[in-house]
Design an enzyme around this catalytic site. Structure first.
Site, PDB file in Angstrom:
ATOM      1  N   ASP A  51       0.821  -1.208   0.000  1.00 14.00           N
ATOM      2  CA  ASP A  51       0.000   0.000   0.000  1.00 14.00           C
ATOM      3  C   ASP A  51       0.856   1.260   0.000  1.00 14.00           C
ATOM      4  OD1 ASP A  51      -2.349  -1.428   0.065  1.00 14.00           O
ATOM      5  OD2 ASP A  51      -2.611  -1.269   2.233  1.00 14.00           O
ATOM      6  N   TYR A  77       6.533 -10.174   6.677  1.00 11.32           N
ATOM      7  CA  TYR A  77       6.428  -8.736   6.901  1.00 11.32           C
ATOM      8  C   TYR A  77       7.006  -8.397   8.270  1.00 11.32           C
ATOM      9  CZ  TYR A  77       3.420  -7.715   2.885  1.00 11.32           C
ATOM     10  OH  TYR A  77       2.929  -7.536   1.612  1.00 11.32           O
TER      11      TYR A  77
END
EC number: 5.4.99.12
Length: 255
Positions: free
Chosen positions: A56, A114
């Site tokens: 994002d 992540y």
């Protein structure tokens, strides 16, 4: 002379602050657009580039993987230098290699890792502005680790997806590893899974920070998780603390 078409696999990092995410969005600056423009300058024609993770806006990457197919024009080391010459300074290619032309950075991935950075101190270190989420109140990291273990294994993560108006076809994911680690005021959250839903990691962090601050109990989090419905009990963590750390592939595709 017609050159044989081969696949190229790139490993890159980028600072997400100046980009509207990975995916192309018209004329907006995105990482995919920057990479495709660099590739087009080298091959003198438009070539689509695929990314393993569609990060994002504001999200960073230390180990994003990209792939494209093109005529074999440059050896990997030369390609790496050429791409870095054309790319903005906030995007760097660390590795380039030739792979089968069918290789897909996105669909051949078996897991992604992540990392989320938290700065847990009353005073924010200016060097981590835009790189970590500032939490001025002391957190109980041991309690956060205990709560994070709820996510391990194969579960329905519908309660941790943010996708307004878009139904999730399959919210089941398998989390392989999930933990917090303290280094001074820095708190790292690492999570590895076979896949991630939209904003899943940021929602997990948002919930776990509330646990660490004593605003949400482990039992309440467990109930939210089991209800499989997104509620307003916690907000997603901001994007600037999130990093795509690594992407894993089957052993025969790692060479």
């Amino acid at each position: 002379m017609n050159l044989a078409v081969v696949g190229y696999k790139l490993t890159l990092s980028y600072c997400g602050s100046g980009f509207h995410g990975w995916q192309r969005q018209g004329e907006l600056p995105t990482v995919q657009r920057a990479l495709e423009e660099a590739v087009a300058k080298i091959w003198e024609e438009p070539i689509p580039v695929e990314g393993a993770g569609r990060t994002d806006a504001g999200v960073h990457a230390k180990g994003q993987v990209a792939s494209f197919a093109a005529p074999r024009k440059l050896e990997p080391e030369v390609l790496k230098r050429a791409l870095n010459y054309h790319l903005p300074d906030t995007v760097r290619v660390w590795d380039a290699r030739i792979v089968p032309r069918e290789f897909s950075a996105r669909f051949d991935a078996v897991s992604k890792t992540y990392q989320y950075l938290l700065w847990n101190d009353p005073v924010m270190d200016p060097f981590y502005l835009g790189r970590a989420w500032h939490i001025p109140r002391a957190m109980d990291v041991e309690m956060m680790n205990e709560a994070a273990r709820l996510f391990l294994g194969k579960h329905n993560f519908a309660a941790f997806v943010s996708n307004p108006g878009m139904p999730v076809k399959n919210p089941v994911r398998t989390v392989l590893d999930c933990f917090f680690l303290e280094q001074g005021s820095l708190v790292f959250f690492n999570v590895k899974a076979d896949g991630f839903l939209y904003r899943m990691v940021r929602n997990m962090v948002g919930a776990l920070v509330k646990v660490g601050l004593g605003r949400l109990s482990r039992q309440e989090l467990k109930k939210i998780f089991e209800n499989q419905k997104r509620i307003e009990a916690f907000a997603a963590a901001p994007p600037w603390g999130l990093y795509l750390l690594a992407v894993d592939y089957p052993p025969d595709q790692e060479s």
